[in-house]
Every structure is written in structure tokens, then in C-alpha cells.
Design a protein around this motif. Structure first.
Motif, PDB file in Angstrom:
ATOM      1  N   GLN A 191      51.953 -29.144  58.387  1.00 14.08           N
ATOM      2  CA  GLN A 191      50.982 -30.234  58.454  1.00 14.08           C
ATOM      3  C   GLN A 191      51.652 -31.515  58.955  1.00 14.08           C
ATOM      4  O   GLN A 191      52.865 -31.679  58.862  1.00 14.08           O
ATOM      5  CB  GLN A 191      50.311 -30.444  57.109  1.00 14.08           C
ATOM      6  CG  GLN A 191      51.247 -30.801  55.986  1.00 14.08           C
ATOM      7  CD  GLN A 191      50.519 -30.894  54.659  1.00 14.08           C
ATOM      8  OE1 GLN A 191      49.329 -31.079  54.612  1.00 14.08           O
ATOM      9  NE2 GLN A 191      51.251 -30.765  53.568  1.00 14.08           N
ATOM     10  N   CYS A 192      50.832 -32.396  59.505  1.00 13.36           N
ATOM     11  CA  CYS A 192      51.366 -33.599  60.156  1.00 13.36           C
ATOM     12  C   CYS A 192      52.161 -34.489  59.210  1.00 13.36           C
ATOM     13  O   CYS A 192      53.254 -34.926  59.542  1.00 13.36           O
ATOM     14  CB  CYS A 192      50.215 -34.401  60.767  1.00 13.36           C
ATOM     15  SG  CYS A 192      49.338 -33.495  62.031  1.00 13.36           S
ATOM     16  N   LEU A 193      51.606 -34.783  58.061  1.00 19.48           N
ATOM     17  CA  LEU A 193      52.266 -35.658  57.098  1.00 19.48           C
ATOM     18  C   LEU A 193      52.386 -34.940  55.762  1.00 19.48           C
ATOM     19  O   LEU A 193      51.576 -35.134  54.858  1.00 19.48           O
ATOM     20  CB  LEU A 193      51.460 -36.954  56.919  1.00 19.48           C
ATOM     21  CG  LEU A 193      51.339 -37.819  58.164  1.00 19.48           C
ATOM     22  CD1 LEU A 193      50.340 -38.936  57.931  1.00 19.48           C
ATOM     23  CD2 LEU A 193      52.677 -38.391  58.554  1.00 19.48           C
ATOM     24  N   PRO A 194      53.384 -34.086  55.609  1.00 19.38           N
ATOM     25  CA  PRO A 194      53.501 -33.348  54.345  1.00 19.38           C
ATOM     26  C   PRO A 194      53.798 -34.289  53.185  1.00 19.38           C
ATOM     27  O   PRO A 194      54.602 -35.204  53.295  1.00 19.38           O
ATOM     28  CB  PRO A 194      54.657 -32.386  54.592  1.00 19.38           C
ATOM     29  CG  PRO A 194      55.418 -32.963  55.725  1.00 19.38           C
ATOM     30  CD  PRO A 194      54.443 -33.760  56.541  1.00 19.38           C
ATOM     31  N   GLY A 195      53.107 -34.062  52.110  1.00 13.98           N
ATOM     32  CA  GLY A 195      53.309 -34.873  50.913  1.00 13.98           C
ATOM     33  C   GLY A 195      54.508 -34.395  50.120  1.00 13.98           C
ATOM     34  O   GLY A 195      55.152 -33.388  50.460  1.00 13.98           O
ATOM     35  N   PRO A 196      54.830 -35.089  49.043  1.00 10.29           N
ATOM     36  CA  PRO A 196      56.013 -34.714  48.264  1.00 10.29           C
ATOM     37  C   PRO A 196      55.882 -33.357  47.567  1.00 10.29           C
ATOM     38  O   PRO A 196      56.885 -32.737  47.242  1.00 10.29           O
ATOM     39  CB  PRO A 196      56.143 -35.844  47.236  1.00 10.29           C
ATOM     40  CG  PRO A 196      54.823 -36.518  47.209  1.00 10.29           C
ATOM     41  CD  PRO A 196      54.186 -36.298  48.530  1.00 10.29           C
ATOM     42  N   LEU A 197      54.665 -32.876  47.364  1.00  7.93           N
ATOM     43  CA  LEU A 197      54.475 -31.584  46.711  1.00  7.93           C
ATOM     44  C   LEU A 197      54.279 -30.443  47.706  1.00  7.93           C
ATOM     45  O   LEU A 197      54.072 -29.301  47.312  1.00  7.93           O
ATOM     46  CB  LEU A 197      53.284 -31.656  45.757  1.00  7.93           C
ATOM     47  CG  LEU A 197      53.430 -32.644  44.602  1.00  7.93           C
ATOM     48  CD1 LEU A 197      52.158 -32.680  43.769  1.00  7.93           C
ATOM     49  CD2 LEU A 197      54.628 -32.309  43.744  1.00  7.93           C
TER      50      LEU A 197
END
Length: 81
Positions: free
Chosen positions: A52-58
């Protein structure tokens, strides 16, 4: 008392509800009509979290989830949409 207070179900809420319904419904239709094997085989989430473009911390932890849970999540997404 003849003065009425506006309620949460005002006429302005219905276009917003319709728009949200339409967005969710069309998202599901696109997934079905695309004939993409990742959606049809319920494997779309096996690589989504890593790409994904902006992977989150989780995202890393979600990517490490058991494949059965990921397939169950894809199936739930298809049912909801």
C-alpha cells in the motif's frame, strides 16, 4: 409549542447516506467485475499491507497474520461491499 427542533434524520442526511451506500456498493461491484484472481481467490490481502502507498505502523503485523484470517477478511469485505 409550535417550534420544532431539527432531528438527526433531517432531509439533508439522506443524500449523504445514499452517497456512502453508492460508494460502498460500487466498490464491491468493481471488485467482482474486474475478474481479478486475487479477489476471486480471496488472496488480495496477502500482499496488500506490504504494497500500500502509505503503510501504517501496524501494516507489518497485519501482513504477518495467518492466511486464513486474511482470506476471511477479504470475504468479509466482499460481503459488506
Amino acid at each position: 409549542n409550535c417550534i420544532r427542533k431539527p432531528t438527526g434524520n433531517s432531509i439533508g442526511a439522506w443524500p449523504v447516506r445514499f452517497l456512502l451506500f453508492k460508494l460502498m456498493f460500487m466498490s464491491g461491484v468493481v471488485k467482482i467485475q474486474a475478474n481479478c484472481p486475487t479477489w476471486m481467490n480471496l488472496t488480495a490481502l496477502e500482499y496488500h499491507f506490504a504494497t500500500q502507498c502509505l503503510p501504517g505502523p501496524l501494516a507489518w503485523h497485519a501482513h504477518q497474520a495467518h492466511p486464513f484470517f486474511l482470506r476471511l477478511s477479504v470475504a468479509a469485505t466482499c460481503i459488506i461491499e
